[in-house]
Scaffold this active site. Sequence first.
Site, PDB file in Angstrom:
ATOM      1  N   SER A 123      11.438 -10.035   7.924  1.00  0.00           N
ATOM      2  CA  SER A 123      12.116 -11.281   8.259  1.00  0.00           C
ATOM      3  C   SER A 123      11.986 -12.323   7.157  1.00  0.00           C
ATOM      4  O   SER A 123      12.723 -13.292   7.133  1.00  0.00           O
ATOM      5  CB  SER A 123      11.582 -11.849   9.580  1.00  0.00           C
ATOM      6  OG  SER A 123      10.399 -12.555   9.373  1.00  0.00           O
ATOM      7  N   LYS A 164       6.797 -17.506   9.191  1.00  0.00           N
ATOM      8  CA  LYS A 164       8.138 -18.110   9.162  1.00  0.00           C
ATOM      9  C   LYS A 164       8.114 -19.421   8.366  1.00  0.00           C
ATOM     10  O   LYS A 164       7.067 -20.002   8.115  1.00  0.00           O
ATOM     11  CB  LYS A 164       8.600 -18.436  10.596  1.00  0.00           C
ATOM     12  CG  LYS A 164       8.865 -17.227  11.493  1.00  0.00           C
ATOM     13  CD  LYS A 164      10.206 -16.587  11.176  1.00  0.00           C
ATOM     14  CE  LYS A 164      10.542 -15.494  12.192  1.00  0.00           C
ATOM     15  NZ  LYS A 164       9.558 -14.395  12.178  1.00  0.00           N
TER      16      LYS A 164
END
Lengths: 205, 205
Positions: A123, A164
């Site tokens: 990701s 993230k």
Amino acid sequence: MDNSQENNLSEAQNELYQWIKNYFREFQHSPSIRQMMQAMNLKSPAPIQSRLKHLQEKGYLTWQEGKARTLQIVDEIFEGVPILGSVAAGGLIETYTDIQENLDVTEVFKKKNVFALTVNGDSMIDACIADGDMVLMEPITDSYSLKNGTIVSALVPGLGTTLKYFFKRGNKIFLEAANPNYEPIELNKENVIFQGKLLAVWRKV
Amino acid sequence: MDNSQENNLSEAQNELYQWIKNYFREFQHSPSIRQMMQAMNLKSPAPIQSRLKHLQEKGYLTWQEGKARTLQIVDEIFEGVPILGSVAAGGLIETYTDIQENLDVTEVFKKKNVFALTVNGDSMIDACIADGDMVLMEPITDSYSLKNGTIVSALVPGLGTTLKYFFKRGNKIFLEAANPNYEPIELNKENVIFQGKLLAVWRKV
DNA sequence: TATCCATAAAAACAAATGTACTCTAATACA
DNA sequence: TGTATTAGAGTACATTTGTTTTTATGGATA
């Protein structure tokens, strides 16, 4: 990698200096004069003393007089490796420079309580953080000081830990991937615990 | 960080161990037994010998018998940081594990003559090597042993140094970027000098 | 050729240092 | 309380090791 001239070292001095650095790298302590003597194929310690003296005068080494095995490399950082130049990853435009700097990855480690995490998944691939990479993180003590765009590891209770981009808009927290295949996660700040922020990435091939 | 209990060290042993690590950090070489004796406020070297022996038995230290100042820290890597677990960079699936390992980036540095290069450009971006990254390289002594797919830094005389995938097909050498915008470079092996192969990538943010 | 200078060899010395041994004090435990 | 175990003090010794000194060698220079 012959830098004996620009460093103002004779061939013999440079050879000794390189050998000492390698010895330090391997054994983590100073060699003795007689060890250097053998390594340089000499049969008396006097030439080594002479070379050491020159290396000291030129600022490469120092030691505690009269004490055994107390060499200290002053110039180079212990665990550093030489940065020999830059390399083009675009075209064949950049050339090898001879600037002698030093890469010291340990400087990051000096911060207190730094920890590492193994990355699973893709990701963050657009931020060049790949599956299997190790990320070095600094603990977050004060989540209010987090700046938008920082890469953080966040624990969402009941769900898990994720790496993230951090964004704050109003009272909402957004955790965004660096991969268009993943949707941003929207959270209230009560629902997230920030563990660390990214300091460095390490990938061994 | 009092880890004397979990590390199975007595108070005295732990104190000595911490002191030794600090001494190494400051002087880059091993202390002598009598120095430790003074630092521990002892008046004879025997207790230090005893503590060192225990530290050795428990795997913390080692030294070269009979040689002065040859301590070496074996267990914990000096600059190591704990690996606290893995982190999901995909979804929120992975959870924090408590496996306690140790990240040792210095192990790569132990190889002889490792050097570093600064990356310019984005031709290796699909291999997650970005502009500004540091790449750690191992010198190539024997270009015949290079395997296809290895990332190498290559010097093409008259042009410059570049970081690329290495491929050999017949008598031809191909240097391929990890970016579709760049064409592969086709060379005869006389026209290329391989400097190093990729060991690791380091990115400080 | 003669001289000078830097380097290497050889030997010797003194200090630093690891190690071994004995004895005493403290501590733990039954 | 008495005993066993451990840690520390004190001492001694052999080795390692930095340092000094003297002599020899090779190369450069005038």
